[in-house]
Scaffold this active site. Structure first.
Site, PDB file in Angstrom:
ATOM      1  N   GLU A  71       0.854  -1.206   0.000  1.00 53.63           N
ATOM      2  CA  GLU A  71       0.000   0.000   0.000  1.00 53.63           C
ATOM      3  C   GLU A  71       0.878   1.239   0.000  1.00 53.63           C
ATOM      4  OE1 GLU A  71      -2.865   0.281   3.237  1.00 53.63           O
ATOM      5  OE2 GLU A  71      -2.897   2.471   3.067  1.00 53.63           O
ATOM      6  N   ARG A 124      -0.436  10.257   0.943  1.00 57.45           N
ATOM      7  CA  ARG A 124      -0.243  11.337   1.917  1.00 57.45           C
ATOM      8  C   ARG A 124       0.881  12.257   1.516  1.00 57.45           C
ATOM      9  NH1 ARG A 124      -0.028   7.788   7.373  1.00 57.45           N
ATOM     10  NH2 ARG A 124      -1.808   6.504   6.846  1.00 57.45           N
ATOM     11  N   THR A 151      -4.950   5.642   2.018  1.00 53.98           N
ATOM     12  CA  THR A 151      -5.365   6.952   2.534  1.00 53.98           C
ATOM     13  C   THR A 151      -6.155   7.734   1.479  1.00 53.98           C
ATOM     14  OG1 THR A 151      -3.226   6.923   3.706  1.00 53.98           O
ATOM     15  CG2 THR A 151      -4.607   8.813   4.072  1.00 53.98           C
ATOM     16  N   LYS A 171     -11.361  -2.588   5.547  1.00 52.43           N
ATOM     17  CA  LYS A 171     -10.252  -2.217   6.435  1.00 52.43           C
ATOM     18  C   LYS A 171     -10.861  -1.892   7.803  1.00 52.43           C
ATOM     19  CE  LYS A 171      -6.944   1.610   6.882  1.00 52.43           C
ATOM     20  NZ  LYS A 171      -5.831   2.263   6.198  1.00 52.43           N
TER      21      LYS A 171
HETATM   22  C1  3PG Z   1      -2.707   3.550   7.629  1.00 53.01           C
HETATM   23  O1  3PG Z   1      -2.500   4.517   6.934  1.00 53.01           O
HETATM   24  O2  3PG Z   1      -3.371   2.601   7.211  1.00 53.01           O
HETATM   25  C2  3PG Z   1      -2.211   3.566   9.034  1.00 53.01           C
HETATM   26  O3  3PG Z   1      -1.628   4.790   9.360  1.00 53.01           O
HETATM   27  C3  3PG Z   1      -1.241   2.495   9.331  1.00 53.01           C
HETATM   28  O4  3PG Z   1      -1.201   2.384  10.705  1.00 53.01           O
HETATM   29  P1  3PG Z   1       0.157   2.019  11.466  1.00 53.01           P
HETATM   30  O5  3PG Z   1       1.125   3.119  11.106  1.00 53.01           O
HETATM   31  O6  3PG Z   1      -0.194   2.024  12.927  1.00 53.01           O
HETATM   32  O7  3PG Z   1       0.617   0.686  10.978  1.00 53.01           O
END
Ligand code: 3PG
Length: 215
Positions: free
Chosen positions: A43, A47, A71, A131
């Site tokens: 993924e 961002r 995101t 999710k």
């Molecule tokens: C995401 O964008 O899916 C989350 O920020 C991931 O969460 P984590 O950084 O706690 O793994």
């Protein structure tokens, strides 16, 4: 009806590294390490400004990699991700407008849910996997055990606070075929080009996956 990323696609790699990339030139070496380690579903979060160009580069360079755009919070991003070569889009949430956009883009979509009402909304829209975010803050494994009793057909990709310490307990749940998280390739290791440590984390994650029988 919107397609979820196919079940078979997601479980090809039951751990999805969540990547925040701020330097586009790191996209290729990072992907190489992840794929060589056995993590083929990745993924890239939208961002950063380089995320869409990075998805395009990775998709061109690694046709076998399955790249999700993460995101996703606007309809426009769904189309940008599709046009850059993403195989699916992941959102932290769910809205009617967004899944309509996913539907018209034909890009498989993984909506984010946190509550029973949101799961109902996802079910009504035809999703069979969501999710679950932010998982640890919402009660993690215990909350998912409760959801499994209420929504026995729904599968989840928990994300948020997943680590080597709790990966096995998540994957031991029948409702969890796959998890996602940033712990394998956090931004600080990517910027330091610490491919050795990222590879070690990927391998340890896959060892844990192997022990849970979800490899
Ligand atoms: C995401 O964008 O899916 C989350 O920020 C991931 O969460 P984590 O950084 O706690 O793994």
């Amino acid at each position: 009806m919107v397609d979820s990323p196919s079940f078979e696609t997601l479980i090809k790699s039951p751990v999805i590294p969540v990547i925040v990339l701020s330097e586009v030139q790191l996209a290729i070496p990072l992907t190489e390490v992840l794929i060589d380690s056995g993590l083929t579903v990745i993924e890239i979060t939208l961002r950063t400004e380089v995320a869409i160009p990075a998805i395009r580069m990775i998709s061109n360079a690694f046709p076998k990699a399955i790249i999700g755009a993460g995101t996703v919070t606007t309809n426009e991003q769904i189309f940008l991700a599709r046009d850059a070569g993403a195989s699916f889009a992941i959102s932290p949430g769910i809205s009617q407008k967004m899944y309509q956009a996913a539907n018209s883009s034909s890009l498989p979509f993984l909506p984010g849910v946190a509550t029973p009402s949101e799961i109902l909304m996802a079910k009504e829209a035809g999703f069979s996997i969501c999710k679950f975010f932010p998982s640890e803050e919402l009660g993690g494994v215990e909350r998912l055990e409760m959801f499994a009793q209420i929504f026995p057909d729904m599968k989840f990709c928990p994300t948020g606070g997943i680590s080597e310490a709790n990966l096995a307990s998540y994957l031991s749940l029948a409702s969890v075929p796959v998890v996602a998280g940033s712990w394998i390739a956090p931004e600080v290791l990517i910027l330091a080009k610490d491919w050795v440590e990222i590879e070690a984390r990927a391998q340890r994650a896959l060892e844990i996956v192997g022990k849970t029988g979800k490899a």
